[in-house]
Scaffold this motif. Structure first.
Motif, PDB file in Angstrom:
ATOM      1  N   ARG A   1       5.913   2.392  -7.186  1.00  9.73           N
ATOM      2  CA  ARG A   1       6.898   1.296  -7.107  1.00  9.73           C
ATOM      3  C   ARG A   1       6.445   0.200  -6.240  1.00  9.73           C
ATOM      4  NH1 ARG A   1      12.952   1.010  -4.588  1.00  9.73           N
ATOM      5  NH2 ARG A   1      11.845   2.751  -3.477  1.00  9.73           N
ATOM      6  N   LEU A   2       6.286  -1.245  -6.562  1.00  9.15           N
ATOM      7  CA  LEU A   2       5.517  -2.153  -5.780  1.00  9.15           C
ATOM      8  C   LEU A   2       6.377  -2.396  -4.556  1.00  9.15           C
ATOM      9  CD1 LEU A   2       3.939  -4.135  -8.626  1.00  9.15           C
ATOM     10  CD2 LEU A   2       3.275  -2.046  -7.713  1.00  9.15           C
ATOM     11  N   ILE A   3       6.402  -1.783  -3.563  1.00 11.37           N
ATOM     12  CA  ILE A   3       6.880  -1.659  -2.385  1.00 11.37           C
ATOM     13  C   ILE A   3       5.594  -1.493  -1.187  1.00 11.37           C
ATOM     14  CG2 ILE A   3       9.061  -1.460  -2.761  1.00 11.37           C
ATOM     15  CD1 ILE A   3       9.121   1.431  -1.574  1.00 11.37           C
ATOM     16  N   LEU A   4       5.777  -2.235  -0.060  1.00  7.61           N
ATOM     17  CA  LEU A   4       4.737  -2.200   0.784  1.00  7.61           C
ATOM     18  C   LEU A   4       4.357  -0.638   1.436  1.00  7.61           C
ATOM     19  CD1 LEU A   4       5.502  -5.483   2.984  1.00  7.61           C
ATOM     20  CD2 LEU A   4       3.785  -5.104   1.111  1.00  7.61           C
ATOM     21  N   ASP A   5       5.557   0.001   1.586  1.00  2.83           N
ATOM     22  CA  ASP A   5       5.353   1.238   2.013  1.00  2.83           C
ATOM     23  C   ASP A   5       4.562   2.167   1.174  1.00  2.83           C
ATOM     24  OD1 ASP A   5       6.975   0.460   4.118  1.00  2.83           O
ATOM     25  OD2 ASP A   5       8.784   1.555   3.585  1.00  2.83           O
ATOM     26  N   LYS A   6       4.255   1.832  -0.271  1.00  2.00           N
ATOM     27  CA  LYS A   6       3.441   2.553  -0.786  1.00  2.00           C
ATOM     28  C   LYS A   6       1.872   2.384  -0.710  1.00  2.00           C
ATOM     29  CE  LYS A   6       6.728   4.859  -3.190  1.00  2.00           C
ATOM     30  NZ  LYS A   6       7.079   6.335  -2.916  1.00  2.00           N
ATOM     31  N   GLY A   7       1.604   1.462   0.033  1.00  2.00           N
ATOM     32  CA  GLY A   7       0.563   0.865   0.542  1.00  2.00           C
ATOM     33  C   GLY A   7      -0.251   0.092  -0.494  1.00  2.00           C
ATOM     34  N   VAL A   8       0.521  -0.721  -1.276  1.00  2.00           N
ATOM     35  CA  VAL A   8       0.200  -1.604  -2.414  1.00  2.00           C
ATOM     36  C   VAL A   8      -0.630  -2.734  -1.786  1.00  2.00           C
ATOM     37  CG1 VAL A   8       0.809  -3.282  -4.264  1.00  2.00           C
ATOM     38  CG2 VAL A   8       2.242  -1.216  -3.869  1.00  2.00           C
ATOM     39  N   GLU A   9      -0.529  -3.172  -0.731  1.00  2.00           N
ATOM     40  CA  GLU A   9      -1.140  -4.142   0.102  1.00  2.00           C
ATOM     41  C   GLU A   9      -2.655  -3.851   0.358  1.00  2.00           C
ATOM     42  OE1 GLU A   9      -0.655  -8.109   2.872  1.00  2.00           O
ATOM     43  OE2 GLU A   9       0.298  -6.144   3.391  1.00  2.00           O
ATOM     44  N   GLU A  10      -2.697  -2.576   0.610  1.00  2.00           N
ATOM     45  CA  GLU A  10      -3.868  -2.036   1.197  1.00  2.00           C
ATOM     46  C   GLU A  10      -4.763  -1.806   0.023  1.00  2.00           C
ATOM     47  OE1 GLU A  10      -1.241  -1.257   4.390  1.00  2.00           O
ATOM     48  OE2 GLU A  10      -1.018  -1.202   2.411  1.00  2.00           O
ATOM     49  N   TYR A  11      -4.401  -1.568  -1.012  1.00  2.82           N
ATOM     50  CA  TYR A  11      -5.025  -1.170  -2.170  1.00  2.82           C
ATOM     51  C   TYR A  11      -5.451  -2.612  -2.978  1.00  2.82           C
ATOM     52  CZ  TYR A  11      -5.941   0.089  -7.198  1.00  2.82           C
ATOM     53  OH  TYR A  11      -6.386   0.310  -8.597  1.00  2.82           O
ATOM     54  N   LEU A  12      -4.638  -3.418  -2.886  1.00  8.93           N
ATOM     55  CA  LEU A  12      -5.029  -4.652  -3.320  1.00  8.93           C
ATOM     56  C   LEU A  12      -6.208  -5.407  -2.568  1.00  8.93           C
ATOM     57  CD1 LEU A  12      -1.498  -6.470  -3.897  1.00  8.93           C
ATOM     58  CD2 LEU A  12      -3.187  -5.571  -5.644  1.00  8.93           C
ATOM     59  N   LEU A  13      -6.247  -5.074  -1.261  1.00 10.86           N
ATOM     60  CA  LEU A  13      -7.287  -5.848  -0.370  1.00 10.86           C
ATOM     61  C   LEU A  13      -8.514  -4.845  -0.401  1.00 10.86           C
ATOM     62  CD1 LEU A  13      -5.220  -6.621   2.766  1.00 10.86           C
ATOM     63  CD2 LEU A  13      -5.994  -8.219   1.427  1.00 10.86           C
ATOM     64  N   ALA A  14      -8.317  -3.638  -0.805  1.00 17.90           N
ATOM     65  CA  ALA A  14      -9.502  -2.760  -0.952  1.00 17.90           C
ATOM     66  C   ALA A  14     -10.086  -3.179  -2.101  1.00 17.90           C
ATOM     67  CB  ALA A  14      -9.115  -1.352  -0.728  1.00 17.90           C
ATOM     68  N   ALA A  15      -9.399  -3.305  -3.067  1.00 20.17           N
ATOM     69  CA  ALA A  15     -10.009  -3.823  -4.472  1.00 20.17           C
ATOM     70  C   ALA A  15     -10.792  -4.961  -4.439  1.00 20.17           C
ATOM     71  CB  ALA A  15      -8.872  -3.662  -5.435  1.00 20.17           C
ATOM     72  N   ARG A  16     -10.220  -5.895  -3.817  1.00 20.46           N
ATOM     73  CA  ARG A  16     -10.860  -7.359  -3.713  1.00 20.46           C
ATOM     74  C   ARG A  16     -12.079  -7.131  -2.901  1.00 20.46           C
ATOM     75  NH1 ARG A  16      -7.334 -12.180  -1.657  1.00 20.46           N
ATOM     76  NH2 ARG A  16      -6.846 -12.515  -3.960  1.00 20.46           N
ATOM     77  N   ASN A  17     -12.052  -6.510  -2.014  1.00 14.62           N
ATOM     78  CA  ASN A  17     -13.478  -6.375  -1.478  1.00 14.62           C
ATOM     79  C   ASN A  17     -14.390  -5.670  -1.942  1.00 14.62           C
ATOM     80  OD1 ASN A  17     -14.959  -4.313   0.823  1.00 14.62           O
ATOM     81  ND2 ASN A  17     -14.532  -6.207   1.933  1.00 14.62           N
ATOM     82  N   LEU A  18     -13.894  -4.447  -2.935  1.00 14.73           N
ATOM     83  CA  LEU A  18     -15.040  -3.719  -3.513  1.00 14.73           C
ATOM     84  C   LEU A  18     -15.565  -4.671  -4.604  1.00 14.73           C
ATOM     85  CD1 LEU A  18     -13.251  -0.110  -3.082  1.00 14.73           C
ATOM     86  CD2 LEU A  18     -15.664  -0.821  -2.474  1.00 14.73           C
ATOM     87  N   LYS A  19     -14.832  -5.339  -5.401  1.00  5.27           N
ATOM     88  CA  LYS A  19     -15.021  -6.111  -6.590  1.00  5.27           C
ATOM     89  C   LYS A  19     -16.113  -7.016  -6.230  1.00  5.27           C
ATOM     90  CE  LYS A  19     -13.403  -6.932 -10.786  1.00  5.27           C
ATOM     91  NZ  LYS A  19     -13.236  -5.755 -11.850  1.00  5.27           N
ATOM     92  N   ARG A  20     -16.144  -7.365  -5.130  1.00  6.69           N
ATOM     93  CA  ARG A  20     -17.762  -8.348  -4.771  1.00  6.69           C
ATOM     94  C   ARG A  20     -18.840  -7.546  -5.259  1.00  6.69           C
ATOM     95  NH1 ARG A  20     -14.307  -9.675   0.071  1.00  6.69           N
ATOM     96  NH2 ARG A  20     -13.074 -11.406  -0.576  1.00  6.69           N
ATOM     97  N   GLU A  21     -19.060  -6.438  -4.698  1.00  5.99           N
ATOM     98  CA  GLU A  21     -19.920  -5.615  -4.830  1.00  5.99           C
ATOM     99  C   GLU A  21     -20.189  -4.845  -5.969  1.00  5.99           C
ATOM    100  OE1 GLU A  21     -22.305  -2.130  -1.955  1.00  5.99           O
ATOM    101  OE2 GLU A  21     -20.578  -3.015  -1.376  1.00  5.99           O
ATOM    102  N   TYR A  22     -19.060  -4.405  -6.543  1.00  8.73           N
ATOM    103  CA  TYR A  22     -18.912  -3.661  -7.812  1.00  8.73           C
ATOM    104  C   TYR A  22     -18.118  -4.260  -8.914  1.00  8.73           C
ATOM    105  CZ  TYR A  22     -20.455   0.047  -4.731  1.00  8.73           C
ATOM    106  OH  TYR A  22     -21.194   0.704  -3.701  1.00  8.73           O
ATOM    107  N   PRO A  23     -18.599  -5.331  -9.450  1.00 10.12           N
ATOM    108  CA  PRO A  23     -17.829  -6.437 -10.317  1.00 10.12           C
ATOM    109  C   PRO A  23     -17.266  -5.806 -11.563  1.00 10.12           C
ATOM    110  CG  PRO A  23     -20.225  -7.101 -10.185  1.00 10.12           C
ATOM    111  CD  PRO A  23     -19.817  -5.949  -9.240  1.00 10.12           C
ATOM    112  N   GLU A  24     -18.229  -4.495 -11.911  1.00  7.89           N
ATOM    113  CA  GLU A  24     -17.684  -3.883 -13.087  1.00  7.89           C
ATOM    114  C   GLU A  24     -16.633  -2.755 -13.114  1.00  7.89           C
ATOM    115  OE1 GLU A  24     -20.207  -1.108 -10.754  1.00  7.89           O
ATOM    116  OE2 GLU A  24     -20.445  -3.355 -11.257  1.00  7.89           O
ATOM    117  N   VAL A  25     -16.339  -2.527 -11.851  1.00  7.31           N
ATOM    118  CA  VAL A  25     -15.272  -1.491 -11.485  1.00  7.31           C
ATOM    119  C   VAL A  25     -13.900  -2.118 -11.793  1.00  7.31           C
ATOM    120  CG1 VAL A  25     -14.305  -0.059  -9.846  1.00  7.31           C
ATOM    121  CG2 VAL A  25     -16.731  -0.205  -9.850  1.00  7.31           C
ATOM    122  N   VAL A  26     -13.082  -1.556 -12.377  1.00 13.03           N
ATOM    123  CA  VAL A  26     -11.714  -1.748 -13.205  1.00 13.03           C
ATOM    124  C   VAL A  26     -10.607  -1.059 -12.038  1.00 13.03           C
ATOM    125  CG1 VAL A  26     -10.182  -1.772 -14.695  1.00 13.03           C
ATOM    126  CG2 VAL A  26     -12.302  -1.574 -15.444  1.00 13.03           C
TER     127      VAL A  26
END
Length: 368
Positions: free
Chosen positions: A195-220
């Motif tokens: 469920r998209l609430i902050l306590d589930k760590g959604v924001e951390e996942y989004l920020l981690a994904a954005r950071n990794l996407k720069r180095e691994y653009p092919e990762v989904v």
């Protein structure tokens, strides 16, 4: 013998307690499901349950409205005359216990995670803890899903004579949750289900994904779960849209094909701040998928660090990104090894049949 199962949604009963219902029915018990009416209510009747609808607001603590819930549950329990009541989620646990206590009916409550009531220190939290103490004084048994939740609950709410036990959620149906395909990392596909609430760590996942996407653009990076902007800790749709628009994530909304999505994933991620026993992680492990999750109560019970996944620090998107990167760089055979270990681990500790047998034992003991 009549057994009531009371939860905050019919969906919840059907999706998480069907195995228990089948086990009770097979032993000859009559099962009465008490929950708000929704699209899953008829499915409960088709399983063999009697269904009694009750109005129940999921959030908020309006005393007048909650007093009506107490009266409604008392009326239903008095009419049904069950021999034992099983209750789950906050409001059934509290107001259902008070209703059952006034009628002298045995009650077994299930605390499936302490949530914001125990994470916060405000007035609402203090009132909720007072209600818990009042309601649980006469409970015949209270199940907790992990030892940390049990310890924190009993530290903050003094109930020295409360009878407690540990039971890891609803368990997992190992027959239903089996992988149909081998893990593929072409492309590498992360999946977060919550469920998209902050306590589930959604924001951390989004920020981690954005950071990794720069180095691994092919990762989904996929995100599956319902937006809940009305929730006090809900993720704003506008904020989520930023990560969709820059192609950081694929937002999948909600789905009835969760098993298929897990099967298509390479790794399942849940950076939650705290859980009871997270069902999504049990499902992922049962389907032989490695996991990245936080080193917090509930989550760490499902993952042995380095054996079937990686644990990261809570509320730390950088550490989450490091553990996800570590997973990306593993060769396919190591990913498969982690997945295989996860399947073996949940089979030994979280098999649904173990949980059902425990409920049947408790039911027989209390009724005797």
């Amino acid at each position: 013998m009549r057994v009531v199962i009371c939860i905050n949604t019919s969906w919840n009963i059907f999706n998480f307690r069907s195995g228990l219902i089948k086990g009770l029915l097979a032993k000859g018990y009559q099962v009465i499901a008490v929950a708000p009416q929704d699209e899953y209510s008829d499915s409960l009747v088709q399983m063999g349950c009697e269904f009694r609808p009750v109005q129940m607001h999921q959030t908020g603590s309006n005393p007048f409205r909650d007093f009506h819930l107490f009266l409604d549950l008392r009326r239903i329990y008095a009419d049904v005359k069950p021999d034992i009541i099983y209750q789950y989620t906050v409001k059934p646990n509290i107001y259902g216990s008070l209703a059952a206590r006034s009628l002298g009916i045995p009650v077994v409550n299930n605390v499936s995670g302490l949530g914001t009531v125990f994470l916060n220190r405000g007035l609402t939290s203090r009132i909720a803890k007072l209600l818990y103490k009042l309601a649980f004084q006469k409970a015949d048994l209270v199940f907790f899903q992990n030892k940390d939740d049990k310890a924190d609950f009993l530290t903050q709410i003094k109930l020295p004579h409360l009878r407690t036990d540990l039971l890891p959620g609803s368990g997992i149906d190992l027959q239903s949750f089996q992988s149909k395909s081998e893990i593929s990392n072409k492309p590498f596909r992360f999946l977060m289900i919550a469920r998209l609430i902050l306590d589930k760590g959604v924001e951390e996942y989004l920020l981690a994904a954005r950071n990794l996407k720069r180095e691994y653009p092919e990762v989904v990076f996929q995100l599956l779960g319902q937006l809940d902007e009305k929730h006090a800790r809900g993720v704003a749709k506008k904020y989520l849209q930023e990560f969709i628009d820059d192609d950081t994530i694929e937002y999948l909304g909600t789905s009835d094909s969760v098993k298929q999505l897990i099967d298509e994933s390479t790794c399942v991620v849940l950076p939650s701040y705290r859980e009871g026993t997270p069902k999504t992680l049990l499902e992922a492990a049962a389907m032989s998928r490695p996991i990245v999750t936080t080193d917090v109560p509930g989550c760490r019970e499902v993952v042995e660090d380095g054996r079937n996944g990686y644990l990261c620090r809570v509320m730390d998107w950088r550490d989450l990104a490091r553990k996800m990167q570590k997973m990306i760089e593993l060769p396919p055979e190591e990913l498969m090894k982690l997945g295989k270990n996860g399947r073996q681990y949940v089979a030994s500790k979280f098999d649904e049949q173990l949980i059902i047998n425990k409920y049947l034992e408790v039911t027989a003991n209390i009724l005797e």
